[in-house]
Motif scaffolding. Sequence first.
Motif, PDB file in Angstrom:
ATOM      1  N   PRO A 130       0.849  -1.194   0.000  1.00 21.34           N
ATOM      2  CA  PRO A 130       0.000   0.000   0.000  1.00 21.34           C
ATOM      3  C   PRO A 130       0.889   1.249   0.000  1.00 21.34           C
ATOM      4  CG  PRO A 130       0.049  -0.991   2.195  1.00 21.34           C
ATOM      5  CD  PRO A 130       0.913  -1.850   1.316  1.00 21.34           C
ATOM      6  N   VAL A 131       0.405   2.313  -0.634  1.00 17.55           N
ATOM      7  CA  VAL A 131       1.209   3.544  -0.749  1.00 17.55           C
ATOM      8  C   VAL A 131       0.495   4.684  -0.031  1.00 17.55           C
ATOM      9  CG1 VAL A 131       2.285   5.177  -2.338  1.00 17.55           C
ATOM     10  CG2 VAL A 131       2.059   2.764  -3.005  1.00 17.55           C
ATOM     11  N   HIS A 132       1.174   5.262   0.947  1.00 17.23           N
ATOM     12  CA  HIS A 132       0.626   6.430   1.648  1.00 17.23           C
ATOM     13  C   HIS A 132       0.966   7.661   0.793  1.00 17.23           C
ATOM     14  CE1 HIS A 132      -0.235   3.989   5.207  1.00 17.23           C
ATOM     15  NE2 HIS A 132       0.963   3.477   5.070  1.00 17.23           N
ATOM     16  N   GLU A 155       4.667  -1.330   3.635  1.00 16.36           N
ATOM     17  CA  GLU A 155       3.999  -0.048   3.407  1.00 16.36           C
ATOM     18  C   GLU A 155       4.985   0.910   2.733  1.00 16.36           C
ATOM     19  OE1 GLU A 155       1.671   1.481   6.837  1.00 16.36           O
ATOM     20  OE2 GLU A 155       2.023  -0.508   7.652  1.00 16.36           O
ATOM     21  N   ASP A 156       4.568   1.483   1.617  1.00 15.78           N
ATOM     22  CA  ASP A 156       5.397   2.472   0.922  1.00 15.78           C
ATOM     23  C   ASP A 156       5.154   3.827   1.584  1.00 15.78           C
ATOM     24  OD1 ASP A 156       6.481   4.373  -0.764  1.00 15.78           O
ATOM     25  OD2 ASP A 156       5.936   3.325  -2.612  1.00 15.78           O
ATOM     26  N   CYS A 157       6.121   4.214   2.443  1.00 19.07           N
ATOM     27  CA  CYS A 157       6.017   5.471   3.204  1.00 19.07           C
ATOM     28  C   CYS A 157       6.977   6.509   2.645  1.00 19.07           C
ATOM     29  CB  CYS A 157       6.334   5.212   4.675  1.00 19.07           C
ATOM     30  SG  CYS A 157       5.249   3.996   5.441  1.00 19.07           S
ATOM     31  N   ALA A 158       7.364   6.365   1.363  1.00 24.25           N
ATOM     32  CA  ALA A 158       8.335   7.295   0.773  1.00 24.25           C
ATOM     33  C   ALA A 158       7.862   8.739   0.891  1.00 24.25           C
ATOM     34  CB  ALA A 158       8.571   6.927  -0.686  1.00 24.25           C
ATOM     35  N   GLN A 159       6.538   8.951   0.839  1.00 22.48           N
ATOM     36  CA  GLN A 159       6.009  10.316   0.858  1.00 22.48           C
ATOM     37  C   GLN A 159       5.391  10.678   2.209  1.00 22.48           C
ATOM     38  OE1 GLN A 159       3.473  11.037  -2.561  1.00 22.48           O
ATOM     39  NE2 GLN A 159       5.044  10.356  -3.997  1.00 22.48           N
ATOM     40  N   SER A 160       5.476   9.786   3.180  1.00 23.80           N
ATOM     41  CA  SER A 160       4.588   9.976   4.338  1.00 23.80           C
ATOM     42  C   SER A 160       5.277   9.911   5.696  1.00 23.80           C
ATOM     43  CB  SER A 160       3.483   8.910   4.279  1.00 23.80           C
ATOM     44  OG  SER A 160       4.054   7.622   4.404  1.00 23.80           O
ATOM     45  N   PHE A 181      14.808   8.987   1.071  1.00 23.36           N
ATOM     46  CA  PHE A 181      15.417  10.282   1.409  1.00 23.36           C
ATOM     47  C   PHE A 181      15.880  11.017   0.159  1.00 23.36           C
ATOM     48  CE2 PHE A 181      16.476   7.232   4.899  1.00 23.36           C
ATOM     49  CZ  PHE A 181      15.395   7.594   5.687  1.00 23.36           C
ATOM     50  N   TYR A 182      15.254  10.709  -0.967  1.00 22.48           N
ATOM     51  CA  TYR A 182      15.473  11.482  -2.197  1.00 22.48           C
ATOM     52  C   TYR A 182      15.305  12.964  -1.832  1.00 22.48           C
ATOM     53  CZ  TYR A 182      14.762  12.810  -7.091  1.00 22.48           C
ATOM     54  OH  TYR A 182      14.870  13.386  -8.329  1.00 22.48           O
ATOM     55  N   PRO A 183      16.114  13.849  -2.424  1.00 25.44           N
ATOM     56  CA  PRO A 183      16.129  15.233  -1.926  1.00 25.44           C
ATOM     57  C   PRO A 183      14.762  15.928  -1.815  1.00 25.44           C
ATOM     58  CG  PRO A 183      17.956  14.871  -3.428  1.00 25.44           C
ATOM     59  CD  PRO A 183      17.143  13.603  -3.451  1.00 25.44           C
TER      60      PRO A 183
HETATM   61  C1  LIG Z   1       5.605   6.742  -3.421  1.00 25.14           C
HETATM   62  C2  LIG Z   1       7.050   6.508  -3.702  1.00 25.14           C
HETATM   63  N1  LIG Z   1       7.544   5.269  -3.609  1.00 25.14           N
HETATM   64  C3  LIG Z   1       8.831   4.999  -3.829  1.00 25.14           C
HETATM   65  C4  LIG Z   1       9.723   5.999  -4.172  1.00 25.14           C
HETATM   66  C5  LIG Z   1      11.138   5.630  -4.453  1.00 25.14           C
HETATM   67  O1  LIG Z   1      12.060   6.303  -3.675  1.00 25.14           O
HETATM   68  P1  LIG Z   1      13.536   6.577  -4.239  1.00 25.14           P
HETATM   69  O2  LIG Z   1      13.450   7.700  -5.207  1.00 25.14           O
HETATM   70  O3  LIG Z   1      14.323   6.919  -3.006  1.00 25.14           O
HETATM   71  O4  LIG Z   1      13.999   5.311  -4.860  1.00 25.14           O
HETATM   72  C6  LIG Z   1       9.263   7.315  -4.275  1.00 25.14           C
HETATM   73  C7  LIG Z   1      10.163   8.434  -4.622  1.00 25.14           C
HETATM   74  O5  LIG Z   1      10.545   8.657  -5.708  1.00 25.14           O
HETATM   75  C8  LIG Z   1       7.891   7.581  -4.049  1.00 25.14           C
HETATM   76  O6  LIG Z   1       7.411   8.810  -4.153  1.00 25.14           O
END
Ligand SMILES: Cc1ncc(COP(=O)(O)O)c(C=O)c1O
Length: 378
Positions: A130-132, A155-160, A181-183
């Motif tokens: 699931p993606v937050h 859980e995809d918490c990349a944005q959350s 931790f992408y910029p």
């Molecule tokens: C919802 C989501 N999942 C995964 C990723 C992947 O992260 P990364 O760019 O650090 O690989 C990102 C960012 O680009 C993202 O926004």
Amino acid sequence: MILMNDFRRQWADAAPDFRRALDRTGASGWYILGREVERFERSLAAAWGLPHAVGVASGLDAIEIGLRILGCRAGDRVLTAPVSAFATALAVLRAGGVPVFAPCSPNGLADLDACAEILERDPSIRFFVPVHLYGHCLDLDRLAAIAARGVRMVEDCAQSILARWNGRPCGTAGEAAAASFYPTKNLGALGDGGALLTRDEDLAAQARCWRDYGQQGKYHHIVAGLNSRLDELQAAFLAEAGLPRLEKWTARRRAIARAYIEGIRHPEVEIPAAAPGSDSVWHLFPVLVPDGAKEHFRRHMEQCGVQTAEHYPLPLFDQPAMREARHELAGDPEPARRFCRREVSLPIHPYLADDEVQAVIEAANRWAGAQQAARAKG
Ligand SMILES: Cc1ncc(COP(=O)(O)O)c(C=O)c1O
């Protein structure tokens, strides 16, 4: 121009902390998997409220490693969101999985009612990512109920990061949470980075092994792992400059979101609502304009000096790369397509000044609207 992100302002604010981190790491003479990564992992886990954090090279890798250590193998079907960064689907593919794209809710996030039903109907789908999305927190009670039925979840918490559901941190409903931790992320490095968080000590140990060529002890390889180590330098930047500011940055994002929600009053600029239990961290601020009017709205905003973006122009299943990749659609693809055709993101980074926030609101409210857009198209 009011930018989507303004890293020069971040540097102007935090340069002494970044420099201190650089000096300390440089002087240490140790650049891979040392004290800085350990220190950052401890601080991140404490801030998140989970016992273990494992620093990796990116959010993409965190999701892939999460799926692999939960047992995802070639051909396993993995339910996931229809609208997200491509990395979400790519991580599933790289783990050998077959993405099964869930139906889309009106706010762009996966429809959890439909997800629960799909997983109940088809017990052969044993994994869920699931993606937050946008910094909103999905309903963790529903996710926990899905996990309790034996579905293994990253859980995809990349944005959350720091987002909560009725007080409970995102990423705590299943067995593992992935951070990026992408910029541009709410907690951004000066380069790539990611982390896998978990409450399970054994999973944390497996993730540490996977990120470092599958080593368990020096030169003893128990799985064919990855090179996915968080750099000491990025860990030091994150610990010294990023984490101490994260609460303040998040508060600023929330204040800007409040100002937009109160101030944007255009009848054709819709603000998709997060679920009521979600305490969002507003990684992005999406609005929806009428189908066919996106380019006109974006051009208008640019002429008013406001940069905008799209998150995302296409659902994951319509990306050209997916033509070659095995995947499935679980339900009607049209709501996700329509959402993507209508979605525009407004600037919401923590260094926006109050007058810039007002300028974004006024520009949105001054848009001539869809009829004008249709006329302009001829
Ligand atoms: C919802 C989501 N999942 C995964 C990723 C992947 O992260 P990364 O760019 O650090 O690989 C990102 C960012 O680009 C993202 O926004």
